[in-house]
Design an enzyme around this catalytic site. Structure first.
Site, PDB file in Angstrom:
ATOM      1  N   CYS A  87       0.842  -1.197   0.000  1.00 28.68           N
ATOM      2  CA  CYS A  87       0.000   0.000   0.000  1.00 28.68           C
ATOM      3  C   CYS A  87       0.885   1.258   0.000  1.00 28.68           C
ATOM      4  O   CYS A  87       1.506   1.560  -1.000  1.00 28.68           O
ATOM      5  CB  CYS A  87      -0.966  -0.048   1.177  1.00 28.68           C
ATOM      6  N   HIS A 195      -3.302  -5.841   1.255  1.00 30.14           N
ATOM      7  CA  HIS A 195      -2.542  -6.011   2.504  1.00 30.14           C
ATOM      8  C   HIS A 195      -2.412  -7.487   2.897  1.00 30.14           C
ATOM      9  O   HIS A 195      -3.244  -7.992   3.666  1.00 30.14           O
ATOM     10  CB  HIS A 195      -3.222  -5.252   3.632  1.00 30.14           C
ATOM     11  N   GLU A 197      -0.473  -8.742   5.028  1.00 29.27           N
ATOM     12  CA  GLU A 197      -0.222  -8.870   6.475  1.00 29.27           C
ATOM     13  C   GLU A 197      -1.513  -8.952   7.277  1.00 29.27           C
ATOM     14  O   GLU A 197      -1.477  -9.311   8.455  1.00 29.27           O
ATOM     15  CB  GLU A 197       0.648  -7.693   6.961  1.00 29.27           C
TER      16      GLU A 197
END
Length: 233
Positions: A87, A195, A197
């Site tokens: 991002c 994302h 994560e």
């Protein structure tokens, strides 16, 4: 020696803790890196996480690119160190000229915050070798300036050289050719707007799932480091 993966924190970064957690879940040692510290503290790979570095003034990532730590990150990337920008981290990598193109306002000028389905387009990079080409994965996205853009010549070159890492299946922000992530020519530097994560465990990943489709980004680089005999398992 186990793999050490650094996660950089800029003023305004908000996903550094999640990235450090994802590194730990993958089996590597997470190392916090501060934007004003040029020392990379002996890490084997680096993650530039998401957020709003320096308030995203001028352009997203434009000021972060000049942080002391980025001089070291850029030098290390040119020497082959794996670097993943997520991002805002992707935007920083484009501003640093480690990756081509730019991220601009989403179509409709809307902030998009939801889970998105991606198609993995390349398994040849340090961060995607754990996937199969054509594999569909589910990963959250949250951005207002995530529309990937580049001139037609650059887009054609990315296509021809297999440097498009992932595409959106429903293109939520109007990205050129539905591109969600790209890599540099060597495949050690990857930028991704979604994302991964946030998709690494059953408790906090996308619901109803699959919840852990993002974990392979982190286990891929760990395996790459082990295969390179830079670290031990």
């Amino acid at each position: 020696m186990p793999a050490r993966i650094g996660v950089v924190t800029f003023p305004g970064t908000q996903d550094d803790a999640d990235a450090l957690r994802a590194v730990r879940i993958a089996g590597a040692e997470p190392v916090s890196l501060w934007h004003r510290d040029a020392d990379l503290h002996g890490v084997d790979a680096i993650v530039l996480p998401g957020g709003f570095s320096y308030g995203d003034y001028l352009r997203c990532g434009a000021i972060a690119r000049f942080s002391p730590v980025m001089e070291s990150v850029i030098a290390a990337a040119h020497e082959g160190m794996p670097v993943l920008g997520i991002c805002n981290g992707f935007q920083v990598l484009c501003e640093s000229h480690l990756l081509p193109g730019a991220l601009i306002r989403n179509d409709g000028m809307l902030f998009v915050n939801r889970d998105v389905r991606l198609s993995v387009e390349s398994a040849d990079t340090a961060w995607t070798s754990g996937y199969k080409v054509g594999q569909e994965i589910l990963i959250p996205i949250k951005n207002g300036e995530g529309k990937f853009t580049a001139d037609e010549r650059t887009l054609d070159e990315l296509e021809a050289t297999g440097r498009i890492v992932a595409r959106y299946l429903d293109n939520p922000n109007g990205s050129a050719r539905a591109i969600a992530g790209v890599a540099n020519a060597a495949g050690n530097v990857v930028g991704l707007m979604p994302h991964p994560e946030h998709a690494v465990d059953e408790l906090t990943g996308p619901y109803p799932g699959p919840a852990t489709d993002g974990l392979a980004f982190f286990t891929s680089v760990l395996q790459r480091l082990i295969d390179s005999e830079l670290v031990t398992a």
